[in-house]
Design a protein around this motif. Structure first.
Motif, mmCIF file in Angstrom:
data_model
loop_
_atom_site.group_PDB
_atom_site.id
_atom_site.type_symbol
_atom_site.label_atom_id
_atom_site.label_comp_id
_atom_site.label_asym_id
_atom_site.label_seq_id
_atom_site.Cartn_x
_atom_site.Cartn_y
_atom_site.Cartn_z
ATOM 1 N N LEU A 184 155.902 59.846 -10.208
ATOM 2 C CA LEU A 184 154.831 60.043 -11.178
ATOM 3 C C LEU A 184 154.778 61.508 -11.597
ATOM 4 O O LEU A 184 155.094 62.402 -10.808
ATOM 5 N N PRO A 185 154.366 61.772 -12.825
ATOM 6 C CA PRO A 185 154.258 63.172 -13.267
ATOM 7 C C PRO A 185 153.138 63.893 -12.531
ATOM 8 O O PRO A 185 152.159 63.281 -12.099
ATOM 9 N N ASP A 186 153.304 65.188 -12.377
ATOM 10 C CA ASP A 186 152.235 66.000 -11.805
ATOM 11 C C ASP A 186 151.068 66.018 -12.794
ATOM 12 O O ASP A 186 151.260 66.236 -13.997
ATOM 13 N N ARG A 187 149.864 65.828 -12.266
ATOM 14 C CA ARG A 187 148.702 65.728 -13.151
ATOM 15 C C ARG A 187 147.506 66.495 -12.605
ATOM 16 O O ARG A 187 147.225 66.462 -11.399
ATOM 17 N N ASP A 188 146.813 67.134 -13.532
ATOM 18 C CA ASP A 188 145.552 67.807 -13.246
ATOM 19 C C ASP A 188 144.452 66.963 -13.873
ATOM 20 O O ASP A 188 144.350 66.871 -15.098
ATOM 21 N N PHE A 189 143.622 66.338 -13.028
ATOM 22 C CA PHE A 189 142.586 65.429 -13.510
ATOM 23 C C PHE A 189 141.271 66.143 -13.805
ATOM 24 O O PHE A 189 140.336 65.536 -14.301
ATOM 25 N N GLY A 190 141.198 67.422 -13.468
ATOM 26 C CA GLY A 190 139.957 68.166 -13.645
ATOM 27 C C GLY A 190 139.110 68.128 -12.393
ATOM 28 O O GLY A 190 139.315 67.299 -11.492
ATOM 29 N N SER A 242 141.271 59.414 -5.158
ATOM 30 C CA SER A 242 139.890 59.307 -5.619
ATOM 31 C C SER A 242 139.358 60.725 -5.783
ATOM 32 O O SER A 242 139.351 61.500 -4.822
ATOM 33 N N CYS A 243 138.941 61.061 -6.986
ATOM 34 C CA CYS A 243 138.499 62.429 -7.262
ATOM 35 C C CYS A 243 137.093 62.631 -6.712
ATOM 36 O O CYS A 243 136.099 62.267 -7.349
ATOM 37 N N ARG A 244 137.014 63.223 -5.529
ATOM 38 C CA ARG A 244 135.718 63.455 -4.902
ATOM 39 C C ARG A 244 135.859 64.504 -3.816
ATOM 40 O O ARG A 244 136.964 64.849 -3.386
ATOM 41 N N ARG A 302 138.101 65.263 -15.642
ATOM 42 C CA ARG A 302 137.997 65.707 -17.030
ATOM 43 C C ARG A 302 137.791 64.506 -17.954
ATOM 44 O O ARG A 302 138.548 63.537 -17.892
ATOM 45 N N LYS A 303 136.771 64.552 -18.802
ATOM 46 C CA LYS A 303 136.456 63.425 -19.672
ATOM 47 C C LYS A 303 137.597 63.101 -20.636
ATOM 48 O O LYS A 303 137.799 61.944 -21.014
ATOM 49 N N SER A 304 138.329 64.117 -21.031
ATOM 50 C CA SER A 304 139.422 63.910 -21.983
ATOM 51 C C SER A 304 140.685 63.348 -21.332
ATOM 52 O O SER A 304 141.651 63.052 -22.023
ATOM 53 N N GLY A 305 140.650 63.180 -20.012
ATOM 54 C CA GLY A 305 141.801 62.612 -19.313
ATOM 55 C C GLY A 305 142.644 63.669 -18.633
ATOM 56 O O GLY A 305 142.449 64.873 -18.826
ATOM 57 N N PRO A 306 143.610 63.243 -17.832
ATOM 58 C CA PRO A 306 144.430 64.193 -17.073
ATOM 59 C C PRO A 306 145.386 64.976 -17.959
ATOM 60 O O PRO A 306 145.799 64.515 -19.026
#
Length: 219
Positions: free
Chosen positions: A61-67, A129-131, A29-33
């Motif tokens: 670390l906090p749970d994060r959705d990176f898109g 790595s988001c892929r 996500r361009k706006s960040g996680p």
């Protein structure tokens, strides 16, 4: 039977492909996680306890959705497992727990016993790595790297100054180096769900891929 084995390999591997394959395009996500405010599952809490008991220094670390389907939950940043490790980002706690134990109780003893020198550094190619999975047969399926559930290890540095890398050591002319990699590979297969090395395909010529996704699969 052979066709079934090949299908299983494609299903389980988390970074599959040949030299000409590239990861399918997945973008964060361009706006960040986005931070996910969820209660910590009991299994994750137990994993944190296990790391502390083994005197592994880490930061939750906090749970994060990176898109793009890249979501990392129950993750930690490893700070000290006894030897420095390069390029580590967030990794899910069970992966961190298995990785720390593998380095401490398999890699370090093997370096001392087989190569005759202390392990002083682990060189990784990273974790998150988001892929998508690499490979034309992967159909865009998310890599375990996109979930913070995989780590790629490229080599090791010894106290005597030697750098023992997967790329040059896997089929080294030195039988001790070959034995070292065989031993740590077998150990990894007992600790991780999926282990892929240079014998699996050309994409893994220079690293060991270790993940806690689907499996067991060892190659």
């Amino acid at each position: 039977m052979r066709r079934g084995i090949l299908f299983l390999a494609l299903l389980l591997a988390s970074c599959i492909g040949g030299d000409d394959d590239r990861p399918a395009p997945i973008r964060e996500r361009k706006s960040g996680p986005i931070t996910l405010n969820r209660p910590t599952p009991r299994e994750t809490q137990q994993c944190f306890t296990d790391l502390s008991r083994e005197q592994v220094r880490y930061s939750p670390l906090p749970d994060r959705d990176f898109g793009g389907g890249c979501i990392v939950t129950g993750a930690v940043q490893l700070l000290d497992i006894g030897v420095p490790v390069t390029n580590l980002k967030s990794m899910r706690c069970p992966l961190a727990r298995s990785f720390a134990a593998w380095v401490r109780f398999a890699v370090a003893p093997a370096a001392k016993q087989i190569l005759g020198s202390e392990l002083v550094r682990v060189e990784s190619f990273g974790t998150y790595s988001c892929r998508a999975i690499i490979g034309s047969g992967a159909s865009g399926r998310m890599s375990e790297h996109g979930l913070g559930n995989a780590v790629d290890v490229g080599g090791f540095v010894l106290a005597d100054g030697r750098k023992v890398r997967v790329e040059t050591g896997w089929k080294s002319d030195d039988p001790a180096v070959r034995e070292f990699f065989q031993v740590i590979h077998r150990s990894a297969c007992k600790r991780f769900k999926t282990v892929l090395g240079p014998d699996y395909n050309a994409a893994h010529y220079n690293h060991l891929h270790l993940d806690m996704g689907r499996g067991p699969f060892c190659a």
